[in-house]
Design an enzyme around this catalytic site. Structure first.
Site, PDB file in Angstrom:
ATOM      1  N   VAL A  29     118.232 -57.018-118.917  1.00  0.00           N
ATOM      2  CA  VAL A  29     116.408 -55.765-119.953  1.00  0.00           C
ATOM      3  C   VAL A  29     115.129 -56.835-119.064  1.00  0.00           C
ATOM      4  CG1 VAL A  29     117.688 -56.488-121.758  1.00  0.00           C
ATOM      5  CG2 VAL A  29     115.819 -57.487-121.060  1.00  0.00           C
ATOM      6  N   ASN A  55     115.850 -58.235-129.001  1.00  0.00           N
ATOM      7  CA  ASN A  55     116.229 -58.831-129.959  1.00  0.00           C
ATOM      8  C   ASN A  55     116.591 -59.836-128.518  1.00  0.00           C
ATOM      9  OD1 ASN A  55     116.894 -61.298-131.554  1.00  0.00           O
ATOM     10  ND2 ASN A  55     118.795 -61.141-131.168  1.00  0.00           N
ATOM     11  N   SER A 108     108.137 -65.300-132.408  1.00  0.00           N
ATOM     12  CA  SER A 108     109.024 -66.691-133.319  1.00  0.00           C
ATOM     13  C   SER A 108     107.142 -67.517-133.664  1.00  0.00           C
ATOM     14  CB  SER A 108     108.813 -67.302-131.978  1.00  0.00           C
ATOM     15  OG  SER A 108     109.190 -68.677-132.343  1.00  0.00           O
ATOM     16  N   TYR A 121     106.904 -68.991-123.162  1.00  0.00           N
ATOM     17  CA  TYR A 121     107.847 -68.123-124.499  1.00  0.00           C
ATOM     18  C   TYR A 121     106.337 -68.175-125.427  1.00  0.00           C
ATOM     19  CZ  TYR A 121     110.366 -68.324-128.400  1.00  0.00           C
ATOM     20  OH  TYR A 121     111.515 -68.120-129.592  1.00  0.00           O
ATOM     21  N   ALA A 122     105.366 -69.138-125.744  1.00  0.00           N
ATOM     22  CA  ALA A 122     104.384 -68.769-126.456  1.00  0.00           C
ATOM     23  C   ALA A 122     103.638 -67.379-126.959  1.00  0.00           C
ATOM     24  CB  ALA A 122     103.553 -69.752-127.367  1.00  0.00           C
ATOM     25  N   ALA A 123     103.245 -67.682-125.632  1.00  0.00           N
ATOM     26  CA  ALA A 123     102.659 -66.230-124.602  1.00  0.00           C
ATOM     27  C   ALA A 123     103.228 -64.794-124.985  1.00  0.00           C
ATOM     28  CB  ALA A 123     102.062 -66.210-123.876  1.00  0.00           C
ATOM     29  N   LYS A 125     105.982 -64.317-126.943  1.00  0.00           N
ATOM     30  CA  LYS A 125     105.869 -63.490-128.494  1.00  0.00           C
ATOM     31  C   LYS A 125     104.320 -63.781-129.182  1.00  0.00           C
ATOM     32  CE  LYS A 125     110.358 -64.519-128.931  1.00  0.00           C
ATOM     33  NZ  LYS A 125     111.371 -63.429-129.136  1.00  0.00           N
TER      34      LYS A 125
END
Length: 269
Positions: A29, A55, A108, A121-123, A125
């Site tokens: 993906v 997902n 998240s 990951y935080a950026a 999400k």
């Protein structure tokens, strides 16, 4: 990425169980070609596309000064870019069909609050929630709702989080459900707990729900607030650096916002 028909009349007594089937497709993906093939496969198998759930996810956790370009790019591609390319392909198809649809984007709590060692990951999400709000406006006339889900569940990814790993491992080893303090206080549960929200957002019962960031995990269901100005001050002619410094701690910055996801705390025995 998951595609399915939208459920109609969620909770209706007239609903009868229907045989279900699934079609899988292996793809990396993030690329436009993969996204378009996913949509084409769903339409070919089921005749139309009603729901997209984004997902896919990976983790490459490191503190800022140790995170490599590859760590950053890999996570952003799988989480953020793949959400964009798949949603774009799905939205184009849904608009052609002319009967609306549902985009459910997996975000998240890390995207809402930040999390230690998870710059990438935080950026990504946080970006997913921003896209959900934007697309909710752009797709409203087409009858397509767009919402972001911020789940907290025991998965292969969350098993790598030190605070959760021992409790999840013990539950899996013994078959005993996750403890109440974890399900209620921390809002961490199973994948099945999250599926109920996905089902609701995929149904006609949620036709007026769009542009929202919704949290679910364990026994907890929550609506995340959209960012807004918390406190405001004015200065005629604008603010100098000295003027900001003089009033910050007693004015606009008197009650700073918290940040980060609190470390789970088990109750004392």
């Amino acid at each position: 990425m998951a595609f399915s028909r939208r459920l109609r009349g969620l909770g209706s007594r007239r609903m009868r169980p229907r045989p279900s089937r699934a079609r899988t497709m292996l793809a990396a993906v993030g690329d436009t070609e993969a996204a378009e093939r996913l949509v084409e496969t769903a339409v070919r198998e089921f005749g139309r596309l009603d729901v997209l759930v984004t997902n896919a996810g990976i983790l490459r956790g490191r503190v800022l000064w140790k995170m490599t370009d590859d760590d950053f790019d890999a996570v952003v591609k799988v989480h953020l870019r793949a959400t964009f390319t798949c949603a774009r392909a799905a939205a184009a198809r849904m608009r052609e069909q002319g009967t609306g649809g549902r985009l459910v984007l997996i975000s998240s709590p890390a995207g809402q609050r930040g999390n230690f060692g998870q710059t990438n990951y935080a950026a990504a999400k946080a970006g997913i929630v921003a896209m959900a709000r934007t697309w909710a406006m752009e797709l409203a006339k087409a009858g397509i709702t767009v919402n972001a889900v911020a789940p907290v569940a025991a998965t292969e990814m969350t098993k790598t989080i030190p605070a959760f790993a021992p409790v999840i491992a013990e539950s899996e080893r013994t078959g005993v459900p996750l403890p109440d303090w974890l399900r209620k206080d921390e809002g961490l549960g199973t994948v099945e707990d999250v599926a109920s929200l996905i089902t609701f957002l995929a149904s006609d019962a949620s036709e007026d729900v769009t542009g929202q960031a919704i949290g679910i995990g364990g026994d907890r269901l929550a609506l995340w607030a959209h960012p807004k100005e918390k406190s405001v001050a004015f200065a005629g002619g604008g603010w100098s650096a000295d003027a900001i410094g003089e009033q910050w701690h007693s004015g606009v910055g008197a009650e700073p916002e918290t940040y980060g996801i609190p470390v789970p705390q088990a109750p004392e025995a």
